[in-house]
Design a protein around this motif. Structure first.
Motif, PDB file in Angstrom:
ATOM      1  N   ARG A  49       0.689  -1.372  -0.102  1.00 35.41           N
ATOM      2  CA  ARG A  49       0.057   0.070   0.146  1.00 35.41           C
ATOM      3  C   ARG A  49       0.871   1.183  -0.078  1.00 35.41           C
ATOM      4  NH1 ARG A  49      -2.245   1.445   5.927  1.00 35.41           N
ATOM      5  NH2 ARG A  49      -0.184   1.204   6.991  1.00 35.41           N
ATOM      6  N   GLU A  50       0.297   2.311  -0.480  1.00 40.82           N
ATOM      7  CA  GLU A  50       0.999   3.721  -0.532  1.00 40.82           C
ATOM      8  C   GLU A  50       0.823   4.490   0.643  1.00 40.82           C
ATOM      9  OE1 GLU A  50       3.014   4.398  -3.131  1.00 40.82           O
ATOM     10  OE2 GLU A  50       2.563   2.382  -3.979  1.00 40.82           O
ATOM     11  N   ARG A  51       1.343   5.657   0.731  1.00 38.40           N
ATOM     12  CA  ARG A  51       1.194   6.368   1.923  1.00 38.40           C
ATOM     13  C   ARG A  51      -0.157   6.798   1.924  1.00 38.40           C
ATOM     14  NH1 ARG A  51       3.834   9.657   5.325  1.00 38.40           N
ATOM     15  NH2 ARG A  51       5.894   9.059   4.756  1.00 38.40           N
ATOM     16  N   ARG A  52      -0.701   6.914   3.117  1.00 36.91           N
ATOM     17  CA  ARG A  52      -2.260   7.403   3.165  1.00 36.91           C
ATOM     18  C   ARG A  52      -2.488   8.580   3.686  1.00 36.91           C
ATOM     19  NH1 ARG A  52      -5.662   1.973   5.014  1.00 36.91           N
ATOM     20  NH2 ARG A  52      -4.774   0.667   3.695  1.00 36.91           N
ATOM     21  N   ARG A  53      -1.328   9.386   4.228  1.00 38.91           N
ATOM     22  CA  ARG A  53      -1.514  10.751   4.714  1.00 38.91           C
ATOM     23  C   ARG A  53      -0.304  11.488   4.193  1.00 38.91           C
ATOM     24  NH1 ARG A  53       0.415  12.225  10.088  1.00 38.91           N
ATOM     25  NH2 ARG A  53       1.742  10.595  10.675  1.00 38.91           N
TER      26      ARG A  53
END
Length: 131
Positions: A49-53
């Motif tokens: 998953r990529e950065r969420r924030r």
């Protein structure tokens, strides 16, 4: 299946459990639809998953890296405390793990440069091509 092979005329077994050879072979055409049946089969791993924030240290990453390069023996806690003194109330203690991750990357790059010298860029694990 052994019972079928043992009979000279190839007729199905009389116990009702064995499948006739023609039925077995005709079922092979669609057997792949059931998926992998071996107990060792594993599902494909999920994509990372990529950065969420947004990155909370984006504005000061270059400054942190300069401090790290000047004194690489410093801990991530010391670097974060230095940021907290310079920018009071902006960088909470909860960012310690983020600073630790950055320092891990920077230390890895330094170790790579020490081991491989001028060829450090060519020996990066992310850039190694596997055949």
């Amino acid at each position: 299946m052994v019972e079928i092979a043992d009979k000279p005329d190839g007729s199905p077994a009389t116990d009702g459990e064995a499948l006739p050879l023609e039925d077995f072979l005709s079922g092979l055409r669609i057997a792949w639809r059931g998926g992998e049946v071996k107990p060792t089969a594993r599902a494909k791993p999920a994509a990372k998953r990529e950065r969420r924030r947004p990155d909370p240290l984006l504005a000061v990453t270059a400054e942190l890296e300069e401090w790290f390069e000047a004194k690489p023996w410093r801990t991530s806690r010391e670097l974060l405390e230095r940021q907290q003194v310079k920018y009071p109330g902006v960088y909470p203690d909860g960012l310690i793990r983020t600073v630790q991750r950055r320092m891990k990357i920077w230390r890895s790059a330094q170790a790579n440069a020490l081991v491989f010298g001028p060829f450090a860029d060519a020996a990066r694990p992310a850039e190694i091509v596997h055949f």
